[in-house]
Design a protein around this motif. Structure first.
Motif, PDB file in Angstrom:
ATOM      1  N   ASN A 121       0.777  -1.300   0.124  1.00 60.12           N
ATOM      2  CA  ASN A 121       0.046   0.225  -0.222  1.00 60.12           C
ATOM      3  C   ASN A 121       0.842   1.161   0.049  1.00 60.12           C
ATOM      4  O   ASN A 121       2.103   1.135   0.034  1.00 60.12           O
ATOM      5  N   ASP A 122       0.182   2.509  -0.140  1.00 58.91           N
ATOM      6  CA  ASP A 122       0.851   3.684  -0.064  1.00 58.91           C
ATOM      7  C   ASP A 122       1.134   4.116   1.344  1.00 58.91           C
ATOM      8  O   ASP A 122       1.429   5.661   1.150  1.00 58.91           O
ATOM      9  N   ALA A 123       1.149   3.564   2.242  1.00 61.40           N
ATOM     10  CA  ALA A 123       1.414   4.253   3.541  1.00 61.40           C
ATOM     11  C   ALA A 123       2.665   4.860   3.755  1.00 61.40           C
ATOM     12  O   ALA A 123       2.832   5.783   4.555  1.00 61.40           O
ATOM     13  N   GLY A 171      -2.816  -2.669  -6.957  1.00 57.64           N
ATOM     14  CA  GLY A 171      -4.170  -2.230  -6.984  1.00 57.64           C
ATOM     15  C   GLY A 171      -4.183  -0.805  -6.383  1.00 57.64           C
ATOM     16  O   GLY A 171      -4.672   0.076  -6.961  1.00 57.64           O
ATOM     17  N   ASP A 172      -3.455  -0.519  -5.270  1.00 62.60           N
ATOM     18  CA  ASP A 172      -3.621   0.898  -4.755  1.00 62.60           C
ATOM     19  C   ASP A 172      -2.962   1.949  -5.679  1.00 62.60           C
ATOM     20  O   ASP A 172      -3.369   2.940  -5.871  1.00 62.60           O
ATOM     21  N   ALA A 173      -1.715   1.537  -6.442  1.00 69.71           N
ATOM     22  CA  ALA A 173      -1.099   2.565  -7.178  1.00 69.71           C
ATOM     23  C   ALA A 173      -1.956   2.635  -8.575  1.00 69.71           C
ATOM     24  O   ALA A 173      -1.502   3.672  -9.141  1.00 69.71           O
ATOM     25  N   ALA A 254     -12.398   5.650  -6.584  1.00 69.85           N
ATOM     26  CA  ALA A 254     -11.724   4.415  -6.315  1.00 69.85           C
ATOM     27  C   ALA A 254     -11.590   4.095  -5.003  1.00 69.85           C
ATOM     28  O   ALA A 254     -11.823   3.258  -4.181  1.00 69.85           O
ATOM     29  N   HIS A 255     -11.227   5.057  -3.866  1.00 66.00           N
ATOM     30  CA  HIS A 255     -10.934   5.089  -2.571  1.00 66.00           C
ATOM     31  C   HIS A 255     -11.916   4.879  -1.723  1.00 66.00           C
ATOM     32  O   HIS A 255     -12.255   4.501  -0.756  1.00 66.00           O
ATOM     33  N   ALA A 256     -13.006   5.918  -2.195  1.00 67.24           N
ATOM     34  CA  ALA A 256     -14.308   6.084  -1.762  1.00 67.24           C
ATOM     35  C   ALA A 256     -14.897   4.775  -1.693  1.00 67.24           C
ATOM     36  O   ALA A 256     -15.620   4.250  -0.756  1.00 67.24           O
ATOM     37  N   SER A 273      -7.690  -7.361   0.536  1.00 67.22           N
ATOM     38  CA  SER A 273      -6.922  -6.039   0.783  1.00 67.22           C
ATOM     39  C   SER A 273      -7.201  -4.708   0.531  1.00 67.22           C
ATOM     40  O   SER A 273      -8.286  -4.736  -0.355  1.00 67.22           O
ATOM     41  N   HIS A 274      -6.628  -3.784   1.022  1.00 66.87           N
ATOM     42  CA  HIS A 274      -7.149  -2.316   0.661  1.00 66.87           C
ATOM     43  C   HIS A 274      -6.706  -2.173  -0.919  1.00 66.87           C
ATOM     44  O   HIS A 274      -7.640  -1.664  -1.541  1.00 66.87           O
ATOM     45  N   GLY A 275      -5.752  -2.604  -1.456  1.00 65.57           N
ATOM     46  CA  GLY A 275      -5.547  -2.577  -3.004  1.00 65.57           C
ATOM     47  C   GLY A 275      -6.525  -3.336  -3.608  1.00 65.57           C
ATOM     48  O   GLY A 275      -6.820  -2.795  -4.769  1.00 65.57           O
ATOM     49  N   LYS A 277      -9.528  -3.778  -3.158  1.00 60.56           N
ATOM     50  CA  LYS A 277     -10.767  -3.176  -2.930  1.00 60.56           C
ATOM     51  C   LYS A 277     -10.821  -1.843  -4.111  1.00 60.56           C
ATOM     52  O   LYS A 277     -11.641  -1.421  -4.575  1.00 60.56           O
ATOM     53  N   VAL A 278      -9.529  -1.097  -3.773  1.00 60.63           N
ATOM     54  CA  VAL A 278      -9.275   0.051  -4.504  1.00 60.63           C
ATOM     55  C   VAL A 278      -9.229  -0.184  -6.111  1.00 60.63           C
ATOM     56  O   VAL A 278      -9.855   0.597  -7.016  1.00 60.63           O
ATOM     57  N   ALA A 279      -8.721  -1.427  -6.522  1.00 58.09           N
ATOM     58  CA  ALA A 279      -8.815  -1.793  -7.962  1.00 58.09           C
ATOM     59  C   ALA A 279      -9.986  -1.905  -8.378  1.00 58.09           C
ATOM     60  O   ALA A 279     -10.429  -1.543  -9.540  1.00 58.09           O
TER      61      ALA A 279
HETATM   62 ZN    ZN Z   1      -4.660   3.521  -0.642  1.00 56.49          ZN
END
Ligand code: ZN
Length: 365
Positions: A121-123, A171-173, A254-256, A273-275, A277-279
């Motif tokens: 992720n992008d944390a 996915g996040d990126a 996408a993040h919402a 995972s976060h990524g 779901k974002v994808a």
């Molecule tokens: Zn993210």
């Protein structure tokens, strides 16, 4: 509104760079509080200690377990204060990193060093911490005084982690460019508290281009636990460019939609995972934006090529419950969410239809 850029102090990436940690941090502090899990301490704790000892620095360990909660943050603050630490190191995945950033902030904005052990992720480069309760629900976001002072990514360490983590990071990126572009078009305010700049948009586009060109070969390298040029390029996209883009380019639907999908019991139970779901959220965002077919196809082909989810079933929805998906859409379309950065008047019904259309499109490909 002004354009605002907010970046990390130093970003270092390369195979074996962990052993050079001392030279990048020696002027930042003297007594380091290392926040990481017992597992990561075993993986890289000795290397961190050796690197710090080589520049005559002390290190104190604060054990971390899984979740970035207020209790975890307060425990580490107490450890750091009792030992008289003047600098924080967070090593691990998203939650250990977020805890370390919050601890540095709570200890008066002391320097903070981030060492990601996975690229999921992008944390690492973002100047904020997402805090959860014990049930895994987001309770608050803590903004840092400034972004992390040092982010050091040893790609040799990243290459040892299972491929699923890098796929999540992809996915996040993947959404970074499309979300920044949405914010650019609508003049939305980013988390850096300004507009998306030419610089941020160009970096977001670079993130997308690097992913398209190098992801498949990067995953092959990770499967062999090796570092190659493709992996270096993808890690730069997933950790540096994606993090910079999220803060300075801005987030959108996408993040919402990721936030909304997180409240679907089957998806939560699946451990999606976060990524991931974002994808999927990105496919729905492209539908909301009425993106050209060519763009669509490129994104969907990429999602399939790297093994990201493109249907609700992929996310863990084995039995369709309309009320759950409608609730996800309602969360994504709420006024405090980022969907408004695509268009201010998007309704929950439109998001619901976009999620269903994304599911259909993903299944048809
Ligand atoms: Zn993210």
């Amino acid at each position: 509104m002004a354009v605002v850029l907010r970046d990390v102090g130093q970003y270092i990436q390369g195979a074996g760079e962990l052993d050079n940690l001392g030279k990048f941090v020696k002027k930042l502090g003297n007594k380091f509080l290392l926040i990481c899990s017992p597992n990561n301490k075993q993986r890289i704790g000795d290397r961190i200690e050796t690197a710090l000892n080589s520049v005559e620095k002390e290190i104190v360990y604060s054990e971390f377990h899984n979740q970035c909660t207020m209790e975890a943050i307060e425990k580490a603050v107490a450890d750091g204060t009792a030992a008289g630490c003047d600098i924080i190191i967070g090593a691990g995945g998203g939650t250990a990193i977020d805890t370390a950033k919050a601890v540095a902030t709570k200890m008066g904005g002391i320097p903070c060093v981030i060492i990601p052990t996975i690229a999921s992720n992008d944390a690492p480069c973002a100047g904020l911490s997402v805090v959860y309760n014990e049930e895994g629900v987001v309770v608050k976001v803590i903004n840092m005084v400034r972004n992390p002072d040092v982010v050091l990514v040893d790609t040799g360490v990243i290459a040892q982690a299972p491929r699923k983590f890098l796929v999540s990071g992809m996915g996040d990126a993947l959404a970074t460019y499309f979300e920044a572009r949405a914010c650019w078009r609508t003049g939305a305010r980013t988390m850096a508290r300004g507009n998306c700049s030419h610089t941020s948009l160009a970096m977001a586009k670079l993130c997308y281009d690097l992913l398209l060109e190098h992801s498949v070969k990067a995953l092959e390298a990770v499967d062999r636990n090796e570092v190659n040029e493709d992996l270096e390029n993808v890690v730069e996209a997933c950790i540096y460019l994606s993090g910079f883009g999220a803060i300075c380019g801005g987030l959108a639907a996408a993040h919402a939609i990721n936030d909304g999908l997180g409240a679907v019991p089957q998806i939560h139970a699946n451990g999606t995972s976060h990524g991931e779901k974002v994808a999927f959220g990105l496919i729905a965002q492209l539908i909301l934006e009425k993106a050209p077919e060519e763009e669509w196809n490129t994104v969907l082909d990429y999602i399939h090529a790297v093994g990201l989810p493109s249907t609700l079933a992929d996310l863990g929805v084995t039995e369709f419950v309309e009320a759950d998906i409608r609730r996800a859409a309602k969360i994504a379309a709420s006024p405090k969410e980022f969907t408004k950065n695509v268009r201010a008047d998007i309704t929950a019904d439109e998001v619901y239809e976009a999620i269903l259309a994304a599911d259909k499109a993903g299944a048809a490909k």
